[in-house]
Design an enzyme around this catalytic site. Structure first.
Site, PDB file in Angstrom:
ATOM      1  N   SER A  88      16.965  -2.312 -26.485  1.00 38.06           N
ATOM      2  CA  SER A  88      17.154  -0.855 -26.353  1.00 38.06           C
ATOM      3  C   SER A  88      17.927  -0.494 -25.093  1.00 38.06           C
ATOM      4  CB  SER A  88      15.787  -0.170 -26.317  1.00 38.06           C
ATOM      5  OG  SER A  88      15.001  -0.583 -27.410  1.00 38.06           O
TER       6      SER A  88
HETATM    7  C1  LIG Z   1      14.655  -1.646 -30.970  1.00 38.10           C
HETATM    8  S1  LIG Z   1      14.038  -3.218 -31.441  1.00 38.10           S
HETATM    9  C2  LIG Z   1      12.887  -3.564 -30.146  1.00 38.10           C
HETATM   10  C3  LIG Z   1      13.500  -3.812 -28.795  1.00 38.10           C
HETATM   11  C4  LIG Z   1      12.718  -4.835 -28.016  1.00 38.10           C
HETATM   12  N1  LIG Z   1      11.470  -4.327 -27.487  1.00 38.10           N
HETATM   13  C5  LIG Z   1      13.574  -5.514 -26.972  1.00 38.10           C
HETATM   14  O1  LIG Z   1      13.241  -5.460 -25.773  1.00 38.10           O
HETATM   15  O2  LIG Z   1      14.560  -6.118 -27.338  1.00 38.10           O
HETATM   16  C6  LIG Z   1      12.911  -2.821 -32.744  1.00 38.10           C
HETATM   17  C7  LIG Z   1      12.217  -4.043 -33.325  1.00 38.10           C
HETATM   18  O3  LIG Z   1      11.067  -3.588 -34.027  1.00 38.10           O
HETATM   19  C8  LIG Z   1      10.879  -4.447 -35.122  1.00 38.10           C
HETATM   20  N2  LIG Z   1       9.999  -3.791 -36.123  1.00 38.10           N
HETATM   21  C9  LIG Z   1      10.331  -2.900 -37.091  1.00 38.10           C
HETATM   22  N3  LIG Z   1       9.242  -2.535 -37.783  1.00 38.10           N
HETATM   23  C10 LIG Z   1       8.197  -3.210 -37.249  1.00 38.10           C
HETATM   24  C11 LIG Z   1       6.804  -3.267 -37.557  1.00 38.10           C
HETATM   25  N4  LIG Z   1       6.279  -2.534 -38.540  1.00 38.10           N
HETATM   26  N5  LIG Z   1       6.028  -4.103 -36.821  1.00 38.10           N
HETATM   27  C12 LIG Z   1       6.555  -4.872 -35.808  1.00 38.10           C
HETATM   28  N6  LIG Z   1       7.869  -4.856 -35.490  1.00 38.10           N
HETATM   29  C13 LIG Z   1       8.680  -4.034 -36.183  1.00 38.10           C
HETATM   30  C14 LIG Z   1      12.289  -4.685 -35.626  1.00 38.10           C
HETATM   31  O4  LIG Z   1      12.342  -5.831 -36.462  1.00 38.10           O
HETATM   32  C15 LIG Z   1      13.071  -4.798 -34.342  1.00 38.10           C
HETATM   33  O5  LIG Z   1      13.207  -6.129 -33.949  1.00 38.10           O
END
Ligand SMILES: C[S@@+](CC[C@H](N)C(=O)[O-])C[C@H]1O[C@@H](n2cnc3c(N)ncnc32)[C@H](O)[C@@H]1O
Length: 356
Positions: A79
């Site tokens: 992000s």
């Molecule tokens: C914006 S990224 C997160 C950024 C991360 N915290 C970083 O530092 O790189 C969002 C992530 O949430 C995951 N995601 C989506 N739905 C989810 C769920 N229901 N449970 C866990 N992870 C999920 C996606 O696969 C994606 O990898």
């Protein structure tokens, strides 16, 4: 490299973020490039590979790095750093705390939390993404992070937490997270509101405040369940047929944050408010969509209204006037309490205005 890192902190602060000395040290020491070893896509879709001369400069810019696409839709990323900083500051992290993160992504945010002294469990729904996060954390020699492959709705492995941080857009809070939260705990999460994901902070008793505006990719699974208070999602195409309906009326043009304040209030007051793009306009606009059929109206930052349906224009004008007459309340002045939405998630409501 030293210069790139120092400049990185300036870029994060330039966005109006105050970094605690501990968080500044974490941003300065955790190597972000280790978490994007295969390169990334920029906002405009361009692919940047580690061999590109601009790789490190972009890694240490204040921008999102998209690491996985489904077609052209981002489904994983690191992000925007200033947004991570605002969320981590709102989380109020102390050494020794147990933190649950939903959405491991690259693992970079979890690495920052661990560097602040927290013991982190991070849950990632995509198995390949979880594997890559695990490898990156090992390569960066970050201790104190456990990566689990699961749907974060369930709250991940059994355990109790001082803090829960959600780094993916959700429609509401999982009741399982409330069950896992220790007394005095806090959840910081981007929760859908009128087409965007403002970051909210919720206490263990369910009291909710607004941290900052934000836009996130949407979560998979029950975390994005529709509910009776859901707004329409942002239209995928620019709105068409918009004609001038009301001229500019405030004698000023709202700057970006004040425009978001109007948007938040409009979303509280009307269920058909969302964000939309319009032909010839760079900025997304506050939009009111007709309940039935294609009619819509948008409010411009100077108070003018463009519309393709008279009744939408009337609603848009009333919302803008109400916010202005109330003294332009900022989004941080809104409060709510988490309540069941009748489905799998808890949502904030009803919203009420307090003066800070
Ligand atoms: C914006 S990224 C997160 C950024 C991360 N915290 C970083 O530092 O790189 C969002 C992530 O949430 C995951 N995601 C989506 N739905 C989810 C769920 N229901 N449970 C866990 N992870 C999920 C996606 O696969 C994606 O990898």
């Amino acid at each position: 490299m030293e210069d790139a890192r120092r400049h990185y902190l300036d870029l994060i602060r330039h966005d109006g973020v105050t970094l605690s000395p501990e968080l500044a040290r974490a941003f300065a020491t955790v190597p972000r490039e280790v978490f994007v070893p295969d390169g990334f896509h920029r906002r405009d879709g361009r692919l940047v590979l580690p061999a590109d001369p601009e790789f490190l400069r972009v890694v240490y810019s204040n921008d999102v790095l998209v690491t996985k696409l489904s077609g052209s839709r981002p489904i994983s990323s690191s992000s925007q750093p200033s947004l991570m900083a605002l969320m981590i500051e709102a989380l109020d992290v102390r050494p020794g705390q147990r933190i649950l993160e939903i959405g491991a992504g690259t693992g970079y945010n979890a690495a920052l939390l661990a560097t602040l002294g927290a013991e982190v469990t991070t849950v990632e729904v995509q198995a390949d993404v979880a594997d890559r996060a695990r490898s990156a954390l090992a390569r960066a020699a970050i201790d104190g992070v456990r990566v689990e492959n699961a749907d974060g709705y369930t709250g991940g492995p059994a355990g109790a937490y001082d803090r829960i941080i959600v780094t993916v857009g959700i429609a509401g809070i999982s009741p399982h997270w409330i069950d896992r939260l220790l007394p005095g705990g806090r959840i910081v999460a981007p929760v859908e509101h009128a087409g965007m994901h403002p970051v909210l902070s919720a206490g263990a008793g369910g009291e909710v405040t607004v941290v900052c505006p934000a836009g996130f990719m949407s979560a998979a699974g029950p975390l994005t369940a529709r509910h009776p208070g859901s707004h329409p999602p942002p239209p995928s195409e620019p709105l068409s047929g918009l004609d001038p309906a009301v001229p500019a009326r405030w004698g000023t043009t709202l700057e970006a944050l004040a425009y978001r304040d109007l948007w938040f209030a409009a979303g509280v007051w009307h269920r058909r408010v969302t964000y939309a793009s319009a032909p010839g306009r760079e900025q997304s606009l506050i939009a009111v969509l007709a309940e039935d059929g294609p009619g819509s109206a948008v409010v411009l930052p100077d108070g003018a209204v463009l519309a393709s349906a008279e009744r939408c224009a009337a609603v848009a004008l009333a919302l803008a006037d109400r916010w202005w007459a109330m003294g332009r309340p900022p989004m941080r002045a809104w409060r709510a309490t988490l309540a069941s939405a009748g489905g799998p998630i808890l949502v904030p409501g009803p919203w009420r205005l307090t003066r800070p």
